[in-house]
Design an enzyme around this catalytic site. Structure first.
Site, PDB file in Angstrom:
ATOM      1  N   GLU A   1       0.949   4.005   1.975  1.00  0.00           N
ATOM      2  CA  GLU A   1       1.418   4.435   3.086  1.00  0.00           C
ATOM      3  C   GLU A   1       2.531   3.180   3.854  1.00  0.00           C
ATOM      4  O   GLU A   1       3.189   3.973   4.395  1.00  0.00           O
ATOM      5  CB  GLU A   1       0.485   4.283   3.934  1.00  0.00           C
ATOM      6  CG  GLU A   1      -1.011   4.879   3.830  1.00  0.00           C
ATOM      7  CD  GLU A   1      -1.930   3.919   2.995  1.00  0.00           C
ATOM      8  OE1 GLU A   1      -3.268   4.910   2.966  1.00  0.00           O
ATOM      9  OE2 GLU A   1      -1.880   3.599   2.628  1.00  0.00           O
TER      10      GLU A   1
ATOM     11  N   CYS B   1      -6.135   2.264   5.733  1.00  0.00           N
ATOM     12  CA  CYS B   1      -7.061   0.884   5.942  1.00  0.00           C
ATOM     13  C   CYS B   1      -6.172   0.523   7.477  1.00  0.00           C
ATOM     14  O   CYS B   1      -5.440   1.036   7.448  1.00  0.00           O
ATOM     15  CB  CYS B   1      -6.213   0.006   4.977  1.00  0.00           C
ATOM     16  SG  CYS B   1      -5.096  -1.163   5.177  1.00  0.00           S
TER      17      CYS B   1
ATOM     18  N   HIS C   1       0.981  -1.412  -0.002  1.00  0.00           N
ATOM     19  CA  HIS C   1      -0.252  -0.270   0.242  1.00  0.00           C
ATOM     20  C   HIS C   1       1.053   1.455   0.145  1.00  0.00           C
ATOM     21  O   HIS C   1       2.339   1.197   0.350  1.00  0.00           O
ATOM     22  CB  HIS C   1      -0.857  -0.152   1.344  1.00  0.00           C
ATOM     23  CG  HIS C   1      -1.836  -0.915   1.178  1.00  0.00           C
ATOM     24  ND1 HIS C   1      -2.997  -1.447   2.000  1.00  0.00           N
ATOM     25  CD2 HIS C   1      -2.451  -2.222   0.299  1.00  0.00           C
ATOM     26  CE1 HIS C   1      -4.118  -1.892   1.722  1.00  0.00           C
ATOM     27  NE2 HIS C   1      -3.034  -2.874   0.932  1.00  0.00           N
TER      28      HIS C   1
ATOM     29  N   CYS D   1      -2.483  -0.545   7.386  1.00  0.00           N
ATOM     30  CA  CYS D   1      -1.804   1.195   6.857  1.00  0.00           C
ATOM     31  C   CYS D   1      -1.761   1.948   8.336  1.00  0.00           C
ATOM     32  O   CYS D   1      -1.083   2.453   8.954  1.00  0.00           O
ATOM     33  CB  CYS D   1      -1.947   1.891   6.385  1.00  0.00           C
ATOM     34  SG  CYS D   1      -1.859   0.943   4.839  1.00  0.00           S
TER      35      CYS D   1
END
Length: 167
Positions: free
Chosen positions: A56, A84, A54, A87
């Site tokens: 992040e 999410c 992801h 993260c």
């Protein structure tokens, strides 16, 4: 244009680069005193899908690898989508306390996690969340992604349906 909007434009540039590569359009920049010190864009959301890359997480890895000598508490996270749960947890466990995001993740967003109801490690954390900064600009990227039949990631999901219904 306000500071959050100016800095979110940098995260949006990362998201646009991800989208241009056929990836889910999430970008993230870590900012210290108005300067980007780490960044990331979503990777591996197509082909052989990997749910660890992801934006992040990639920005966090870049920050940790660079060892910038900056306390995470002094850094602001700018993400084009609400982080999410994975993260969000990784960011707060690494000391980040201010998160600014553009578009809400109605399916998997983690910023509404009730930290005070959790175990002591999390219960005392004070996190500042700033939602909906350049939301419409980010929404447009997600709509473009979900409208493209070549992008199967999360097709037919709550997130896809919600996103495509937004105006």
């Amino acid at each position: 244009m306000r500071e959050h909007e100016i800095l979110m434009l940098l995260a949006l540039a990362e998201a646009e680069a991800a989208l241009a590569q056929g990836e889910f359009p999430v970008g993230c920049v870590l900012v210290y005193k108005g300067v980007v010190i780490a960044s990331g864009k979503r990777a591996h959301s197509s082909g052989r899908v990997n749910e660890m890359d992801h934006a992040e997480m990639l920005a966090l890895r870049s920050f940790l690898d660079a060892e910038p000598g900056v306390a995470p508490q002094e850094v602001t996270v700018y993400a084009t989508m609400e982080p999410c749960l994975m993260c969000f947890s990784a960011l707060i466990l690494n000391g980040f306390r201010k998160i600014v995001y553009a578009y809400e993740d109605v399916m998997g967003g983690g910023t509404n996690l009730p930290l005070t109801a959790l175990n002591p490690l999390y219960a005392g954390m004070k996190i500042q969340i700033v939602p909906a900064v350049l939301r419409l600009e980010s929404l447009a990227l997600f709509q473009q992604f979900f409208r493209n039949p070549a992008n199967p990631y999360w097709k037919g999901s709550l997130l896809a349906t919600y996103t495509l219904e937004q105006k």
